[in-house]
Enzyme design. Structure first.
Site, PDB file in Angstrom:
ATOM      1  N   CYS A   8      17.060 -21.148   7.564  1.00  0.00           N
ATOM      2  CA  CYS A   8      18.452 -21.353   7.154  1.00  0.00           C
ATOM      3  C   CYS A   8      18.877 -20.250   6.194  1.00  0.00           C
ATOM      4  O   CYS A   8      20.002 -19.740   6.260  1.00  0.00           O
ATOM      5  CB  CYS A   8      18.625 -22.708   6.471  1.00  0.00           C
ATOM      6  SG  CYS A   8      18.266 -24.131   7.526  1.00  0.00           S
ATOM      7  N   CYS A  67       3.406   2.024   2.851  1.00  0.00           N
ATOM      8  CA  CYS A  67       4.705   1.345   2.883  1.00  0.00           C
ATOM      9  C   CYS A  67       5.774   2.235   2.247  1.00  0.00           C
ATOM     10  O   CYS A  67       6.900   2.330   2.733  1.00  0.00           O
ATOM     11  CB  CYS A  67       4.640   0.018   2.132  1.00  0.00           C
ATOM     12  SG  CYS A  67       3.491  -1.185   2.835  1.00  0.00           S
ATOM     13  N   ASP A 115      -9.921  -9.927 -25.312  1.00  0.00           N
ATOM     14  CA  ASP A 115      -9.922  -9.087 -26.493  1.00  0.00           C
ATOM     15  C   ASP A 115     -10.328  -9.979 -27.667  1.00  0.00           C
ATOM     16  O   ASP A 115      -9.919 -11.140 -27.740  1.00  0.00           O
ATOM     17  CB  ASP A 115      -8.515  -8.519 -26.720  1.00  0.00           C
ATOM     18  CG  ASP A 115      -8.409  -7.769 -28.035  1.00  0.00           C
ATOM     19  OD1 ASP A 115      -9.244  -6.886 -28.272  1.00  0.00           O
ATOM     20  OD2 ASP A 115      -7.493  -8.083 -28.815  1.00  0.00           O
ATOM     21  N   CYS A 148       0.854  -1.187   0.000  1.00  0.00           N
ATOM     22  CA  CYS A 148       0.000   0.000   0.000  1.00  0.00           C
ATOM     23  C   CYS A 148       0.896   1.246   0.000  1.00  0.00           C
ATOM     24  O   CYS A 148       2.095   1.154   0.300  1.00  0.00           O
ATOM     25  CB  CYS A 148      -0.931   0.019   1.218  1.00  0.00           C
ATOM     26  SG  CYS A 148      -0.060   0.197   2.787  1.00  0.00           S
ATOM     27  N   CYS A 192      15.054 -25.089   5.581  1.00  0.00           N
ATOM     28  CA  CYS A 192      13.849 -24.262   5.551  1.00  0.00           C
ATOM     29  C   CYS A 192      14.258 -22.802   5.436  1.00  0.00           C
ATOM     30  O   CYS A 192      15.447 -22.472   5.383  1.00  0.00           O
ATOM     31  CB  CYS A 192      12.974 -24.487   6.785  1.00  0.00           C
ATOM     32  SG  CYS A 192      13.707 -23.869   8.310  1.00  0.00           S
TER      33      CYS A 192
END
Length: 806
Positions: free
Chosen positions: A126, A54, A502, A51, A123
């Site tokens: 790390c 930010c 289109d 947004c 994960c």
């Protein structure tokens, strides 16, 4: 749509585009000491802003930094321009922005930016440990580690050897990613470390010894050896994680193992270490299969090409072939590089690039792509792109970029995990300390429960629940000729309710063709002969359609003269000393040439069907009428029906045709509704109209003329990406084929990905909740806690890998 919504849509479209740096010159000046100020402002790409506030947060934070003179953050474009007092200030900007929770990198192509493959990550935590450690290296300006793809992007001013050594210090292995096939082969030949096996052997002997007369100290020594063998790498990684302020899985598991040994639970400690090591090994192997799904695209194009040189056929490595060289490709062989056919004709299987189910006929002048298969005739192909610039190379690059971008769900889970882990860690420490101090229970029992809580504190399965599914889905789509440019767009495609198309070039061929021929005087062949004689001297698309129709049927032209085009009316020529005309009905009315009474009804019917009419005749009578119109693509009706089966509630067509024509085309294609008589700018309004009805709308176009409508929709989909670089850069999703064949499959894949992500999240949360509940009654042992954590992570990965074969 409000201005803010417009900005958001624009950001979605633009924040994922690559742009060149645009230096903004400022007056040169100097400061005391003769040090020259920065004479330009540097532009950055910023990811993660959801947004405009930010953007304001980043601006305010950076303006407080020493040496920063000006900051402008544009939420709509996802870009930031920074003016600094000294050039060295720019190096620290990415670090400052990352602390605020966003990702940024200079749009300038830095010669010191490199990509490394990182092995051993279990994960996302790390990845964060590596990031923090490498960021502390003085010669590193910016580093980003992505667990999903197993890659590290780094800006630095030191040697690659130093970077790899620093990664090793953190307990992982890194190698420079040069994108070569040789490097891929070397990586696949590497043997996994045997520490897990060694740890398991010591654990097995120790456990077996507990049932024999072996001395207790020897059994303890075997368990200690199991802990040392399997726990060395996690302990090393844990050390650097703690050093850099991370609380990752290695820290938690190492703490649990050490704690177990301190309270005399040597078997539990050894079991924790071995299960953790085994789980990591299985996870790494499973993740590597996911990560290599897109790398397999590299194997599509052959390593060598046969080049015509001095009349001889010479075999060369594709890296040695230059633009303009002529290749020889025989039937059954793969085309090595993008090029243009100069000799021969053949059917080409383009499925590896575009996903098309049927081969495409190619002849002189047609474009062919590296990695496609020559099925029949021998071809000579002039190379138009180097190996690093081919369409398949572009696909790989775009997909790898897409896999590294975080989806909204993934970003939310990362934020959740960042809060969850410290809270449960603090709870574990509290469980170890306060209950024994307050009286209930002995220290040993509460320490054991606290250690189990440490293991449960690791949200590994939850953190990888989203990225693994996204990487799998994007890789799968790419193999079918569909580029999804990030997890954000994958998620959006999964919730789309309405699709607007289109008409011209999307639902239809985009090229006029002869649809009907009505002969009024003489035969149809005489009519076509006269028309071809007049029209073959014109470059107008309608004239070319008539000429192509005649050529296909082998109807020749006559000898003509005095050819002339009349703007807005048609063309004329003399045939056998008689003046013939080919043009609009209005032109003949101006000349006073009347059509037969029954022709009027035909004309009205053909015009209502959207045809452009070419009347052919002389000043005295009309030979007949040729109806030319844009034809519906073969795959359009089938694709529209498949989209409805996939759960799309409404389809719409956007066209500039009149209402009657639009209605008939909509009926023939199966589209639910049509927006007619639209100017190009009106397509945006049509998309907004659908959105105001509360629908999440995707727009499908060619990616060039429809750019405003693609940006305004919730999801922009461009088709025909294999033919134009612009289409590959414009939309959120690109269909490489010039038809809608793969669109229903893409919608189904996106929805399945969302379903699997939800399954993963709920499974991970319920597993953690069950573990937390079972710890306090004493039902959950330490090794069971480890098994539940690593097992849940492995099951999440395996569940996500189903998307590779969807």
């Amino acid at each position: 749509m409000s201005q803010m919504e417009n900005e958001k849509q624009t950001a979605c479209c633009s924040s994922n585009k690559q742009s060149s740096i645009i230096p903004v010159s400022t007056p040169d000046s100097s400061v005391d000491g003769g040090t020259k100020e920065s004479s330009s402002m540097l532009e950055y790409k910023v990811d993660g802003m959801d947004c405009p506030s930010c953007a304001a947060t980043i601006e305010k934070a950076l303006k407080k930094k020493e040496g920063v003179q000006s900051v402008q953050v544009h939420y709509a474009t996802g870009k930031m321009t920074v003016g600094a007092e000294y050039d060295s200030v720019y190096d620290d900007i990415p670090k400052h922005v990352r602390k605020l929770g966003f990702d940024t990198e200079p749009l300038e192509k830095d010669k010191h930016k490199e990509t490394y493959k990182v092995e051993g990550m279990d994960c996302g935590s790390c990845a964060k440990t590596i990031e923090k450690h490498i960021s502390s290296v003085p010669d590193v300006q910016d580093v980003q580690v992505n667990f999903s793809t197993g890659k590290m992007q780094i800006h630095h001013s030191t040697s690659p050897e130093n970077i790899m050594q620093e990664v090793q210090k953190a307990g992982f292995d890194a190698s420079l990613d040069n994108g070569s096939k040789d490097a891929e082969k070397e990586n696949t030949q590497k043997k996994p470390l045997s520490t897990t096996t060694l740890s398991g052997i010591f654990l097995m002997f120790g456990f077996a010894g507990s049932f024999t007369a072996l001395p207790a100290f020897l059994i303890t020594a075997l368990y200690a050896a199991a802990i040392a063998a399997g726990g060395y790498k996690p302990a090393k990684s844990a050390f650097y994680a703690v050093k850099t302020g991370s609380l990752d899985m290695n820290v938690l598991m190492a703490s649990a193992a050490i704690g177990a040994t301190l309270i005399g639970e040597w078997f539990e400690g050894a079991m924790v270490v071995w299960l953790f090591a085994l789980g990591n090994t299985l996870q790494n192997r499973s993740m590597e299969r996911t990560r290599t799904s897109i790398r397999n695209l590299m194997a599509l194009a052959p390593d060598e090409a046969v080049v015509l040189s001095g009349g001889q056929q010479v075999r060369k490595a594709v890296e040695e072939v230059g633009v303009g060289d002529v290749l020889v490709v025989k039937p059954g062989q793969k085309i090595p590089l993008d090029g243009e056919v100069v000799t021969g004709s053949s059917s080409i299987n383009q499925a590896p690039i575009t996903g098309e189910s049927l081969p495409v006929d190619k002849r002189e002048g047609h474009t062919v792509y590296a990695g496609t298969i020559n099925e029949s005739g021998s071809l000579e192909i002039k190379v138009t792109k180097l190996v690093q610039d081919t369409t398949i190379a572009g696909i790989i690059h775009l997909v790898e970029e897409a896999q590294e971008k975080k989806a909204p769900t993934e970003a939310f889970i990362d934020r959740f995990a960042a809060v969850y882990t410290p809270i449960v860690f603090a709870l574990a420490v509290s469980v170890m300390i306060f209950p024994p101090l307050l009286g209930p229970g002995a220290w040993g029992g509460w320490l054991y429960k606290g250690l189990a809580l440490l293991v449960v504190a690791c949200p590994c399965a939850l953190v990888i629940s989203t990225p693994v599914a996204i990487v799998s889905a994007i890789g799968n789509a790419a193999k079918s000729g569909v580029l999804i440019k990030g997890g954000t767009f994958l998620e959006k495609a999964g919730v789309i309710e309405s699709i607007a198309f289109d008409k011209t070039g999307t639902l239809t061929e985009g090229k006029p063709k002869v649809a009907e021929v009505l002969a009024l005087h003489g035969s149809e062949e005489e009519l076509i002969t006269a028309a071809r004689t007049i029209e073959e001297h014109s470059t107008h698309p309608i004239a070319q359609a008539v000429t192509a129709y005649a050529a296909k049927r082998g109807i020749p032209a006559k000898q003509g003269s005095h050819f002339q085009s009349v703007a807005g009316k048609g063309a004329k020529a003399s045939i056998d000393h008689v003046e013939y005309f080919a043009g609009s009905p209005a032109w003949f009315q101006e000349m006073g040439v009347s059509l037969e009474e029954n022709a009027g009804q035909h004309i009205q019917t053909m015009q209502e069907e959207g045809s452009t009419l070419v009347v052919v005749g002389t000043r005295s009578h009309v030979l007949g009428i040729i109806a030319v119109r844009d034809t519906i693509r073969d795959m359009t009706v089938q694709s529209i029906q498949a989209l409805k089966k996939a759960g799309i509630s409404e389809t719409a067509m956007l066209t500039g045709d009149n209402r009657g024509t639009a209605k008939r085309i909509a009926e023939k294609t199966g589209v639910d509704r049509s927006f007619d008589e639209l100017l190009p700018a009106d397509k945006v309004s049509a998309v907004h109209s659908l959105q105001r009805e509360g629908k999440r709308v995707a727009m499908v176009g060619d990616g060039i003329n429809d750019a405003p409508a693609l940006a305004s929709a919730d999801l922009g989909i461009a088709m025909g990406g294999a033919g134009t670089d612009t289409a590959m850069e414009t939309a959120d999703i690109v269909l490489m084929a010039d038809n809608l064949e793969q669109l229903p499959r893409t919608i189904r894949l996106s929805r399945k990905a969302l379903s699997i992500i939800k399954q993963n999240i709920w499974f991970s949360l319920l597993t953690k909740a069950a573990a937390l509940v079972l710890i306090f009654p004493g039902f959950l042992t330490l090794w069971m806690a480890v098994l539940s954590d690593t097992g849940a992570a492995l099951l999440v990965i395996l569940n996500s890998m189903r998307l590779l074969k969807s």
